[in-house]
Design an enzyme around this catalytic site. Sequence first.
Site, mmCIF file in Angstrom:
data_model
loop_
_atom_site.group_PDB
_atom_site.id
_atom_site.type_symbol
_atom_site.label_atom_id
_atom_site.label_comp_id
_atom_site.label_asym_id
_atom_site.label_seq_id
_atom_site.Cartn_x
_atom_site.Cartn_y
_atom_site.Cartn_z
ATOM 1 N N CYS A 1 0.727 -1.258 -0.091
ATOM 2 C CA CYS A 1 -0.039 -0.034 0.223
ATOM 3 C C CYS A 1 0.819 1.220 0.193
ATOM 4 O O CYS A 1 2.067 1.277 0.514
ATOM 5 C CB CYS A 1 -0.835 -0.029 1.246
ATOM 6 N N SER B 1 0.789 3.590 1.998
ATOM 7 C CA SER B 1 1.286 3.846 3.272
ATOM 8 C C SER B 1 2.477 3.193 3.665
ATOM 9 O O SER B 1 3.346 3.561 4.547
ATOM 10 C CB SER B 1 0.138 3.588 4.220
ATOM 11 N N HIS C 1 5.150 5.097 2.456
ATOM 12 C CA HIS C 1 5.061 6.358 3.489
ATOM 13 C C HIS C 1 5.846 5.969 4.734
ATOM 14 O O HIS C 1 6.635 6.720 5.214
ATOM 15 C CB HIS C 1 3.754 6.710 3.838
ATOM 16 N N HIS D 1 0.854 -3.680 6.604
ATOM 17 C CA HIS D 1 -0.537 -3.629 7.225
ATOM 18 C C HIS D 1 -1.582 -4.223 6.558
ATOM 19 O O HIS D 1 -2.736 -4.501 7.337
ATOM 20 C CB HIS D 1 -0.759 -2.116 7.751
ATOM 21 N N CYS E 1 -7.351 -3.118 3.795
ATOM 22 C CA CYS E 1 -6.803 -1.546 3.696
ATOM 23 C C CYS E 1 -7.623 -1.005 2.691
ATOM 24 O O CYS E 1 -8.305 -0.076 2.459
ATOM 25 C CB CYS E 1 -5.554 -1.207 3.690
#
Length: 383
Positions: free
Chosen positions: A55, A57, A60, A76, A183
């Site tokens: 993802c 994220s 990130h 995650h 997610c």
Amino acid sequence: MQNIGTKHSTHTKKYTITCLAAIAWKKNSLSLEKVEVEPPKAGEVRIKMTSTGICGSDDHTIKGIITVKYPFIPGHEGAGIVESTGEGVSSVQPGDKVLTLPVPQCRECSACLHPKGNFCEKQDLLPSSGLMLDGTSRFTCKGEKIYHCFRTSTFTEYTVVPEISVVKIDAAAPMDKICIMSCEVPTGYGAAVHSAQVTPGSTCVVFGLGGIGSAIVMGCKASGASRIIGVDINEEKFPRAKALGVTDVLNPSNLKKPVQEVVKEMTGIGVDFAFEAIGLTETMVAAWDSCNLSHGVCIITGVSAPNLQFSLSGQTVFTGRTLKGACLGDYKTKDCFPQLVTAYLQNKINIDPLITHQLPFDQLHKAFEVYHAGKTIRCVLLF
Ligand code: COD
Ligand code: ZN
């Protein structure tokens, strides 16, 4: 005589597992390592991962745009099978198919008790301690403590998570795909159908046509939006976005004026619903400015780098628009994610087009190469 007393098994296997995991030792450095994964303590669950998505994220966290503690195991968006449980765990048992929850649902805090809240106070995303609820870690590598990520850490063959960060799903769920239900689908599809409640015949704009943006497009289309404008600086994203329901595409780099001006011209006065799925403050403001003055709704799904602020003209707020953040589609994760899985199994949502690549876990670096080259909607790693 057989003991039929009250003592019952806790399913705890008190041994450490050594397995392959990805560790970010510092910013922008990811390597595959042999990691020791301790058994779950009370209220925790050890999971054998089956799939995990890459993802935005995760990128990130590896780059430090979402602040984390190094060294840590990222990831995650995960699906797996419960390997063992610690004392007192009652909602899952060994052998259950489960999803990891990037935001937990403790059912006790103010967010969980509020009918609309989902940003559980026991979350470990913003800010991230990198530790389990008791303040310790379950991972070590070469004698060093390794931190967790969002209390999920799915880039590993085995992980340990709190019971509040895991949920049992339908036994029929296909484990090579279903990880994106933890997610991408709730964050994107949920932002459209649940957070914004996009209405039939409405106009929408989606900033960012990656994994989350594509799932938003899917939600807008499913809600009957008549026009969906897709915005991305990478034109390679356009064909798949159009297949999902985008009616018009814009590349801000090729425009002579700000993208929000163009969106307003295309729709007369601005869209009914605008979504930001990039994580940049400039695109958050552009999404806001693209909305209809009186009733436009702007939903932010991205998280910007820490300490960045954005400002809006006070007059553009007065007119009646709504600005709203939405984490994981405002869904109460433990209650709602299994329902999304069931909706997929009943052919009510088709998540298959959101997965464009699948690679074995040990090809993690190749998966990130394809992600960084802008080729993916979602690349799923298989264990
Ligand atoms: N203008 C237009 N498009 C852009 C720009 C720009 N300036 N910069 C990048 N893009 C495009 C990229 O080309 C890409 O297509 C897309 O934006 C981003 O997509 P991905 O695939 O890299 O990332 P996603 O969709 O998986 O994730 C996006 C998020 C916004 C969710 C993520 O990056 C983020 O901000 N995460 C934090 C929020 C969070 O933690 N949510 C809950 C758990 S994930
Ligand atoms: Zn995510």
